[in-house]
Design a protein around this motif. Structure first.
Motif, PDB file in Angstrom:
ATOM      1  N   TYR A   1     -15.528   6.386   1.938  1.00 16.62           N
ATOM      2  CA  TYR A   1     -14.207   5.775   1.737  1.00 16.62           C
ATOM      3  C   TYR A   1     -14.260   4.300   2.141  1.00 16.62           C
ATOM      4  O   TYR A   1     -13.645   3.909   3.148  1.00 16.62           O
ATOM      5  CB  TYR A   1     -13.157   6.481   2.598  1.00 16.62           C
ATOM      6  N   PRO A   2     -14.971   3.459   1.398  1.00 13.39           N
ATOM      7  CA  PRO A   2     -15.037   2.049   1.799  1.00 13.39           C
ATOM      8  C   PRO A   2     -13.642   1.413   1.799  1.00 13.39           C
ATOM      9  O   PRO A   2     -12.820   1.714   0.938  1.00 13.39           O
ATOM     10  CB  PRO A   2     -15.940   1.412   0.752  1.00 13.39           C
ATOM     11  N   ASN A   3     -13.401   0.591   2.799  1.00 17.52           N
ATOM     12  CA  ASN A   3     -12.125  -0.131   2.962  1.00 17.52           C
ATOM     13  C   ASN A   3     -10.937   0.777   3.257  1.00 17.52           C
ATOM     14  O   ASN A   3      -9.795   0.328   3.206  1.00 17.52           O
ATOM     15  CB  ASN A   3     -11.826  -1.005   1.745  1.00 17.52           C
ATOM     16  N   GLN A   4     -11.183   2.032   3.556  1.00 19.29           N
ATOM     17  CA  GLN A   4     -10.096   2.966   3.885  1.00 19.29           C
ATOM     18  C   GLN A   4      -9.736   2.839   5.361  1.00 19.29           C
ATOM     19  O   GLN A   4     -10.590   2.638   6.202  1.00 19.29           O
ATOM     20  CB  GLN A   4     -10.515   4.409   3.580  1.00 19.29           C
TER      21      GLN A   4
ATOM     22  N   PHE B   1      -8.494   3.082  12.698  1.00 15.90           N
ATOM     23  CA  PHE B   1      -9.652   2.355  12.191  1.00 15.90           C
ATOM     24  C   PHE B   1      -9.178   1.578  10.971  1.00 15.90           C
ATOM     25  O   PHE B   1      -8.611   2.157  10.043  1.00 15.90           O
ATOM     26  CB  PHE B   1     -10.779   3.330  11.801  1.00 15.90           C
ATOM     27  N   GLU B   2      -9.414   0.271  10.966  1.00 14.76           N
ATOM     28  CA  GLU B   2      -8.878  -0.587   9.916  1.00 14.76           C
ATOM     29  C   GLU B   2      -9.767  -0.742   8.698  1.00 14.76           C
ATOM     30  O   GLU B   2      -9.365  -1.343   7.732  1.00 14.76           O
ATOM     31  CB  GLU B   2      -8.567  -1.969  10.497  1.00 14.76           C
ATOM     32  N   GLY B   3     -10.974  -0.273   8.732  1.00 13.89           N
ATOM     33  CA  GLY B   3     -11.853  -0.368   7.567  1.00 13.89           C
ATOM     34  C   GLY B   3     -12.568  -1.681   7.435  1.00 13.89           C
ATOM     35  O   GLY B   3     -12.507  -2.573   8.191  1.00 13.89           O
TER      36      GLY B   3
ATOM     37  N   LYS C   1       1.624   4.215   5.523  1.00 15.06           N
ATOM     38  CA  LYS C   1       0.890   2.943   5.546  1.00 15.06           C
ATOM     39  C   LYS C   1      -0.475   3.050   4.845  1.00 15.06           C
ATOM     40  O   LYS C   1      -1.212   2.074   4.775  1.00 15.06           O
ATOM     41  CB  LYS C   1       0.646   2.494   6.991  1.00 15.06           C
ATOM     42  N   GLY C   2      -0.831   4.243   4.371  1.00 16.01           N
ATOM     43  CA  GLY C   2      -2.077   4.412   3.639  1.00 16.01           C
ATOM     44  C   GLY C   2      -3.261   4.879   4.471  1.00 16.01           C
ATOM     45  O   GLY C   2      -4.381   4.920   3.986  1.00 16.01           O
TER      46      GLY C   2
END
Length: 147
Positions: free
Chosen positions: A104-107, A145-147, A73-74
């Motif tokens: 890692y923004p948005n990770q 954690f969804e970012g 799922k990344g």
């Protein structure tokens, strides 16, 4: 205080408790190509650190199917987060996570914990408790954690 990537994590491993060292050092040659270590350094001393795995780490062998789902799922797995004893209760774990999120923004990240007292720490840092896993009779909690 600086947040730095560790290219050779051997110095970081030396500050970890012995049982943690046993969980990563023997496997490091296999995992180092798909793992990055990050350290908080102050006055040339490692005061905190942790690892970011691009595939599931050796301590997740008990739940490979679950781990595979999250990686597919990344999500990146965060593990071995450690603050030296003398610097505990100074918010350094949160500082480490904040720096990681900036790196890692948005990770999206995931992790598991055995020490259930850490629930408050991870939830205050934006992680959500997803489920409980059974590791040979020991409960581990999975967080994301969804970012």
């Amino acid at each position: 205080m600086t947040f730095e990537v560790c290219t050779d994590c051997s110095e970081f491993f030396k500050i970890l408790p012995k049982d943690w060292q046993e969980g990563i050092v023997p496997f490091w040659d296999t995992y180092k190509a798909t793992t990055k270590g990050y350290l908080i350094i102050e006055n040339n001393q490692i005061i905190a650190g942790g690892l970011v795995f691009y595939k599931w780490p050796p301590d997740m062998k008990f739940a490979e199917d679950e781990a595979s789902i999250w990686i597919t799922k990344g999500y990146l797995y965060v593990g071995f987060i450690y603050v030296i004893q003398e610097r505990r209760q100074q918010n350094l774990g949160s500082v480490w996570l904040d720096n990681l999120k900036k790196t890692y923004p948005n990770q999206k990240f995931w992790l598991t914990i055995e020490d259930l007292k850490l629930d408050t720490f991870y939830t205050k840092n934006g992680f959500k408790r997803i489920k409980s896993l059974n590791n040979n009779g020991v409960e581990e909690l999975l967080y994301a954690f969804e970012g």
